[in-house]
Design an enzyme around this catalytic site. Structure first.
Site, PDB file in Angstrom:
ATOM      1  N   CYS A 174      43.505  16.491  14.447  1.00  0.00           N
ATOM      2  CA  CYS A 174      44.209  16.793  15.699  1.00  0.00           C
ATOM      3  C   CYS A 174      43.278  17.343  16.777  1.00  0.00           C
ATOM      4  CB  CYS A 174      45.346  17.776  15.437  1.00  0.00           C
ATOM      5  SG  CYS A 174      44.868  19.214  14.444  1.00  0.00           S
ATOM      6  N   HIS A 287      47.712  22.666  20.679  1.00  0.00           N
ATOM      7  CA  HIS A 287      46.356  23.219  20.658  1.00  0.00           C
ATOM      8  C   HIS A 287      45.776  23.297  22.070  1.00  0.00           C
ATOM      9  CE1 HIS A 287      46.543  22.960  16.437  1.00  0.00           C
ATOM     10  NE2 HIS A 287      45.712  21.956  16.194  1.00  0.00           N
TER      11      HIS A 287
END
Length: 379
Positions: A174, A287
């Site tokens: 990710c 994130h």
């Protein structure tokens, strides 16, 4: 200003974690979308790990983008077998994952952990399935393409749906996906020589149980109780710490080395210099990353901003006057990666360095959306 109470914050966090019914959530498709839905001549699908956070997001993205399929198998562990779920207004029974699960399956979306992928991914391939794997099991296998559709689609050009031959395609980590969505358009223009990345990673990266533990700890801390630490070894709520991945002999943890190695493979450049520091922060599902770039060719910040504005899957949020830049909350449950704080690196001579700040939804573009885009390229 109204005081922030335990109830206020917990309601907010709970809202951030709530997922609306899959059949009701639709988002505007981007350049990689295919809006068809249930279709008799579409591929047969299997979702492996369907009860997990990414597995559930697989279903959400398939529905949002009307991915064409003729049938779909919901696969999970023996513990979840027999449970029912609703997808696109139809009820399905979750099946126990076995080697026979892949008979007749054209595309298998895996997100059940590396050990399951290593055990059953090759079996699925042998049975003719094209496996899109979200784990780290095959990412650094030189025979397995590691793909971000907006970045290196040609890496999987040799894999064809309907050929009768199974194949493996790896979904990058990710943090790598979110970083390279922003860095690659600039790399194409001026060639990145060195990249320094600091990540601020959400609970979702550790799975649904970690997201629930963050909620639970938040309630406990606000109520003056000792926080429950089952997923992480230390308090997560109102705290941050070095990423919980194992630390290697070189002092880097595994998450940081994923960014280093995967960037080199995806860019097909073993000489690009990458260093990373990965931090876990008490954010639910998106994130953030601070990225410093050193270029071979000059690249000024205005040109960089224009390049990023034209890049697929990227939105620029860079308003210095109002101090408005990307935040994890604003990109949560969204497809695009947001980029801001675009500025000249004062520590480098000329226009050979830039700093940028990037935010992206870890479950969506960092995992499920990227995998579905890979599947769309097979159609």
């Amino acid at each position: 200003m109204e005081a922030i109470t335990s109830a206020h914050l917990c309601n907010f966090l709970a809202g951030a974690a709530t997922v609306a019914p899959i059949s009701t959530r639709r988002r505007q498709a981007n350049a990689f979308s295919v809006r068809m839905g249930l279709k008799e001549d579409g591929p047969s699908l299997a979702v492996v790990g369907v009860t997990g956070a990414v597995g559930q997001e697989f279903l959400s993205v398939l529905s949002d983008r009307d991915f064409p399929y003729r049938n779909i198998r919901m696969l999970a562990s023996k513990r979840s077998a027999g449970k029912k779920l609703t997808f696109d207004d139809k009820e399905y029974v979750i099946e126990e994952l076995t080697p026979e699960s892949f008979d007749g399956v054209d595309i298998a979306l895996f997100s059940a952990g590396g050990s399951i992928s290593k055990q059953l991914g090759p079996i699925a391939v042998q049975r003719g399935s094209i496996v899109v794997d979200n784990s780290s099991a095959f990412r650094m296998d030189e025979k397995v393409p590691l793909v971000i559709p907006e970045v290196n689609p040609d890496a999987m050009a040799h894999i064809k749906l309907g050929s009768g031959k199974g194949a493996l395609i790896a979904n990058p980590n990710c943090s790598t996906i979110i970083c390279l969505m922003a860095a690659t358009p600039l790399h194409r223009h001026a060639k990145v020589l060195r990249m320094v990345v600091s990540t601020y990673q959400a609970a979702s990266g550790a799975g649904a149980a970690a997201m629930e533990e963050l909620l639970q700890q938040t309630r406990e801390v606000l109520e003056g109780k000792q926080p429950t630490c089952n997923i992480f070894k230390q308090q997560y709520a109102f705290n941050l710490f070095s990423h919980n991945a194992p630390v290697l002999s070189n002092g880097y943890n595994e998450e940081e080395m994923k960014l280093v190695k995967e960037t080199r493979k995806i860019w097909n450049d073993p000489n690009v210099k990458v260093t990373a520091t990965c931090i876990r922060v008490p954010v639910m599902r998106a994130h953030a990353e601070s990225v410093n770039l050193q270029f071979e060719k000059p690249l000024d910040e205005d040109t960089a901003r224009d390049i990023l504005k034209r890049a697929a899957g990227v939105v620029v949020v860079d308003d210095r006057v109002s101090n408005n830049f990307p935040t994890p909350l604003e990109v949560s449950s969204k497809d695009d990666v947001a980029v801001g704080r675009i500025r000249h690196d004062l520590s480098q001579d000329g226009n050979h360095g830039l700093d940028i700040f990037v935010c992206g939804d870890q479950i969506r573009k960092g995992a499920a959306l990227n995998a579905i885009q890979i599947a769309e390229m097979l159609l």
